[in-house]
Write a protein that holds these residues in place. Structure first.
Motif, PDB file in Angstrom:
ATOM      1  N   LEU A  89      23.790  11.650  16.711  1.00  0.00           N
ATOM      2  CA  LEU A  89      22.726  12.623  16.491  1.00  0.00           C
ATOM      3  C   LEU A  89      22.029  12.992  17.803  1.00  0.00           C
ATOM      4  CD1 LEU A  89      20.694  11.725  13.251  1.00  0.00           C
ATOM      5  CD2 LEU A  89      22.069  13.757  13.694  1.00  0.00           C
ATOM      6  N   ASP A  90      21.900  12.019  18.701  1.00  0.00           N
ATOM      7  CA  ASP A  90      21.184  12.234  19.948  1.00  0.00           C
ATOM      8  C   ASP A  90      21.869  13.288  20.817  1.00  0.00           C
ATOM      9  OD1 ASP A  90      18.974  11.670  21.549  1.00  0.00           O
ATOM     10  OD2 ASP A  90      20.090  10.222  22.759  1.00  0.00           O
ATOM     11  N   CYS A 144      22.971   7.088  15.382  1.00  0.00           N
ATOM     12  CA  CYS A 144      21.861   7.586  16.194  1.00  0.00           C
ATOM     13  C   CYS A 144      22.365   8.183  17.511  1.00  0.00           C
ATOM     14  CB  CYS A 144      20.864   6.463  16.461  1.00  0.00           C
ATOM     15  SG  CYS A 144      19.924   5.964  15.002  1.00  0.00           S
ATOM     16  N   TYR A 147      29.974  13.206  15.777  1.00  0.00           N
ATOM     17  CA  TYR A 147      29.057  13.192  14.641  1.00  0.00           C
ATOM     18  C   TYR A 147      29.784  13.417  13.318  1.00  0.00           C
ATOM     19  CZ  TYR A 147      25.552  14.740  11.310  1.00  0.00           C
ATOM     20  OH  TYR A 147      24.795  14.878  10.169  1.00  0.00           O
ATOM     21  N   GLY A 167      21.300  21.345  19.145  1.00  0.00           N
ATOM     22  CA  GLY A 167      20.516  22.018  18.123  1.00  0.00           C
ATOM     23  C   GLY A 167      20.980  23.441  17.931  1.00  0.00           C
ATOM     24  N   THR A 207      16.293  19.283  20.352  1.00  0.00           N
ATOM     25  CA  THR A 207      16.360  18.491  19.126  1.00  0.00           C
ATOM     26  C   THR A 207      15.654  17.160  19.317  1.00  0.00           C
ATOM     27  OG1 THR A 207      18.479  17.545  19.789  1.00  0.00           O
ATOM     28  CG2 THR A 207      18.542  19.546  18.455  1.00  0.00           C
ATOM     29  N   THR A 208      15.484  16.478  18.197  1.00  0.00           N
ATOM     30  CA  THR A 208      14.840  15.163  18.208  1.00  0.00           C
ATOM     31  C   THR A 208      15.633  14.190  19.074  1.00  0.00           C
ATOM     32  OG1 THR A 208      14.039  15.576  15.972  1.00  0.00           O
ATOM     33  CG2 THR A 208      14.052  13.293  16.724  1.00  0.00           C
ATOM     34  N   ARG A 209      14.916  13.387  19.883  1.00  0.00           N
ATOM     35  CA  ARG A 209      15.568  12.304  20.625  1.00  0.00           C
ATOM     36  C   ARG A 209      15.777  11.126  19.687  1.00  0.00           C
ATOM     37  NH1 ARG A 209      16.230  10.563  25.725  1.00  0.00           N
ATOM     38  NH2 ARG A 209      17.772   9.471  24.498  1.00  0.00           N
ATOM     39  N   PHE A 210      16.969  10.545  19.730  1.00  0.00           N
ATOM     40  CA  PHE A 210      17.268   9.351  18.939  1.00  0.00           C
ATOM     41  C   PHE A 210      17.598   8.227  19.904  1.00  0.00           C
ATOM     42  CE2 PHE A 210      17.956  12.850  16.061  1.00  0.00           C
ATOM     43  CZ  PHE A 210      17.362  12.398  14.889  1.00  0.00           C
ATOM     44  N   ALA A 234      16.791   8.850  10.082  1.00  0.00           N
ATOM     45  CA  ALA A 234      17.163   9.727  11.192  1.00  0.00           C
ATOM     46  C   ALA A 234      17.269  11.178  10.735  1.00  0.00           C
ATOM     47  CB  ALA A 234      18.478   9.258  11.799  1.00  0.00           C
ATOM     48  N   ASP A 235      17.913  11.401   9.595  1.00  0.00           N
ATOM     49  CA  ASP A 235      18.047  12.773   9.093  1.00  0.00           C
ATOM     50  C   ASP A 235      16.687  13.365   8.749  1.00  0.00           C
ATOM     51  OD1 ASP A 235      20.738  12.538   9.413  1.00  0.00           O
ATOM     52  OD2 ASP A 235      21.236  12.373   7.274  1.00  0.00           O
ATOM     53  N   ARG A 252      14.899  14.345  11.921  1.00  0.00           N
ATOM     54  CA  ARG A 252      15.454  15.585  12.487  1.00  0.00           C
ATOM     55  C   ARG A 252      14.981  16.798  11.690  1.00  0.00           C
ATOM     56  NH1 ARG A 252      20.839  18.342  12.936  1.00  0.00           N
ATOM     57  NH2 ARG A 252      21.097  18.853  15.150  1.00  0.00           N
TER      58      ARG A 252
END
Length: 639
Positions: free
Chosen positions: A440-441, A437, A593, A445, A451-454, A400-401, A404
């Motif tokens: 992070l979702d 996850c 987080y 950002g 930001t990335t979708r998790f 995941a990291d 991202r």
């Protein structure tokens, strides 16, 4: 315009001769004996022209692709079309040459009809003769034809009856599953009753000396529920019948062309009989097509099927990541063989190695990431909790990291129903990974940047996977039994690996397009749970044995970490159905987080230090509903 074979060339010559004969007969029918007197010059001129035109038209229109042995209505339609074009062309040529002054005006329609009869008649006569000859040969040679009963009145049943001469079966009757056609018949085979009349129909046929030995299901997978197939299997066994299924219509027609038709035994997938979800293939294709996609755990059951289906969606590049050398080699070899034009990158790497994972992400820069790498065998992870924590939790954080940091569009984590109120270290570790996850979702950002979708996709057991009970039962059946079941009340959700991955892609496409659903968990609709003991007994029947007579079923007791009943959704998660068919949306609590990341750091330190007790304590703090399942004694369950 090429004649494909010597046999087809003989047919071609036959058709030319019949065309000449047809012209003579047509002229005779119109003018009688004058055809050989007054019209002799016309006959000498026009008949060769008609034969020449027909020869060119027949080859041009592909009249010799059909096989006389299987002459049918479509073949007759081809003959009619070819004859029509030939006669019209002949009329046009004769008009240009003689203004049709020398020919009776009624000759063309008579010629058209006679030519169709002389070309089509021998084809159908040959088929009828061949069918009767084969049937007679079987009777005279004493070759036994297996009497069968068909369940379902439709196109597949009609095709099977029509092709009996190519099989070892003899259809003695039919059952209508919709109870609408009783008393009618299909190609002379009577419809004797409905599904509920199976026993009475079998007994009535037995009194006539026509007792069926096999019940053949003619309906497709999507048309018959698993419960119906299971009930049929039980009833067929009680009547001494073997339950089988016809292949799909496409496969059936291919087998018919090859002259070899085989019915299939009922498979485990038939017993599930899950309704087919409606896939949004446009959205799925848009998610994958022309993008660089990375799959971790690419050699596993789910990972390898993800790779297969993703490869078919034409990504620009496909990166396969796995720690197991042989599994990675096998899927790499398969994909390169099936998709030679696809750019495939094979990476041998362990998701627990943070530096290695970050390097490969920076090198390949994937747009979409599917994280299927995990330890999933409940008893093994229960015995090795530190290893489970390192792979399932720390490995997920590393992926995941890295996703991202590389600016990936989305990462999809494959989770499990065992994450709901987990009683095992495996389930709790997957829930811990879900928490990370989720955190992070929803993490904003820098400067409000996207930001990335998790996304997390959660589902139950997959038939035939390495950790599934089905391969175990198959090995035990091959060894002569017994089949071991941990508890008589054990229930599990099951789906096929193909369907699971299709729905994973559907859920991913749905989630990627909906930023408002950040922090949620996507859950696949698993249908109805199946009792493991029932599955064991059905597998024994499918193998041709009698449960508890030929093959025993033994109860061994729950293993550490096992539940009697797994859950896909809990009321606390406020589940809702999404627009994507077969996909639910769950809303488990989202942990801050900073908190989950700090706990994960402590977890990694404890796991790498081999401190299993500390690992379990940290997991329980993040997953407070993690609890050991109270083992139900077998004696109490049977009471």
């Amino acid at each position: 315009m090429r004649i494909p074979s010597p046999r087809a060339f003989l047919v071609y010559l036959h058709d030319l001769v019949m065309t000449g004969v047809a012209f003579v007969v047509a002229l005779y029918l119109r003018v009688g004996m004058l055809a050989f007197d007054q019209y002799a010059d016309v006959l000498t001129l026009a008949a060769p022209i008609m034969v020449g035109i027909s020869g060119i038209v027949f080859m041009t229109l592909g009249l010799y692709r059909g096989i006389w042995r299987y002459a049918s209505i479509p073949d007759l339609a081809h003959v009619v079309r070819a004859v029509t074009v030939s006669v019209l062309t002949f009329v046009l040529v004769m008009f240009m040459m003689t203004r049709l002054n020398a020919l009776p005006r009624s000759l063309p329609p008579i010629l058209w009809l006679v030519q169709i009869v002389l070309l089509g008649g021998p084809r159908f006569a040959y088929r009828l003769t061949k069918d009767r000859r084969l049937a007679l040969r079987d009777e005279l040679s004493g070759v036994p034809r297996i009497p069968v009963l068909l369940l379902g009145v439709g196109d597949a049943a009609e095709l099977f009856i029509r092709s009996q001469a190519n099989t070892v079966y003899r259809v003695v009757g039919m059952l209508d599953d919709k109870n609408r056609r009783m008393g009618q018949s299909v190609r002379g085979v009577p419809v004797l009753g409905g599904t509920d009349d199976l026993r009475g129909v079998v007994e009535a046929l037995a009194r006539k000396g026509e007792r069926p030995q096999r019940l053949i299901l003619t309906k497709g997978h999507a048309e018959v529920t698993g419960a119906a197939v299971r009930a049929l299997l039980d009833e067929a066994e009680a009547l001494g019948l073997t339950l089988s299924r016809l292949p799909s219509l496409t496969e059936f027609k291919s087998a018919l062309d090859e002259g070899k038709i085989e019915v299939r035994p009922i498979a485990i997938e038939d017993l599930l009989g899950r309704p087919q979800s409606v896939l949004d293939r446009g959205a799925i294709s848009e998610l994958i097509a022309a993008r660089r996609v990375l799959v971790t755990g690419a050699g596993g059951t789910i990972g390898s099927e993800l790779v297969r289906q993703i490869a078919a969606l034409e990504p620009s590049d496909l990166v396969l990541v796995d720690a197991g050398e042989f599994n990675l080699y096998a899927i790499d070899l398969e994909i390169r063989g099936r998709f030679p034009d696809l750019a495939v990158h094979t990476v041998l790497a362990d998701v627990r190695d943070r530096d290695r994972v970050h390097r490969l992400f920076q090198e390949h820069r994937p747009v979409m990431v599917f994280h299927a790498a995990a330890l999933k065998h409940v008893p093994l992870v229960e015995e090795n909790p530190t290893e489970g924590a390192l792979t399932n939790v720390v490995g997920t954080r590393n992926v995941a990291d890295a996703a991202r940091a590389a600016g990936c569009l989305a990462m999809v984590m494959i989770s499990t129903d065992k994450a709901i109120r987990p009683t095992s270290v495996m389930g709790a570790s997957k829930r811990f990974a879900e928490c990370y996850c989720q955190a992070l979702d929803v993490l904003p950002g820098r400067d409000g940047a996207t930001t990335t979708r998790f996304m997390t996709v959660r589902f139950g057991n997959v038939l035939g996977s390495s950790g599934s009970v089905v391969p175990l039962f198959q090995r035990q059946l091959a060894a002569g039994g017994p089949l071991t079941v941990t508890h008589p009340d054990m229930r599990r959700y099951f789906m096929t690996v193909r369907e699971a991955v299709e729905l994973v892609l559907q859920a991913s496409a749905h989630g990627a397009a909906r930023a408002e659903e950040r922090g949620k968990v996507l859950v696949l609709d698993m249908g109805e749970p199946v009792k493991i003991v029932d599955l064991a007994r059905q597998m024994i029947r499918l193998a041709g044995y009698r449960p508890d007579v030929d093959i025993k079923v033994e109860f061994t007791g729950l293993r550490p970490g096992e539940k009697l009943f797994e859950e896909i959704l809990s009321a606390a998660e406020a589940p809702t159905r999404t627009e994507a068919d077969g996909v639910f949306l769950a809303s488990p609590r989202v942990i801050d987080y900073a908190l989950v990341n700090r706990a994960l750091g402590e977890l990694e330190a404890a796991a790498r230090g081999g401190d299993a007790e500390r690992v379990l304590t940290i997991v329980a703090n993040i997953v407070p509903d993690f609890r050991a399942e109270a083992v139900v004694p077998l004696a109490d369950a049977k009471a």
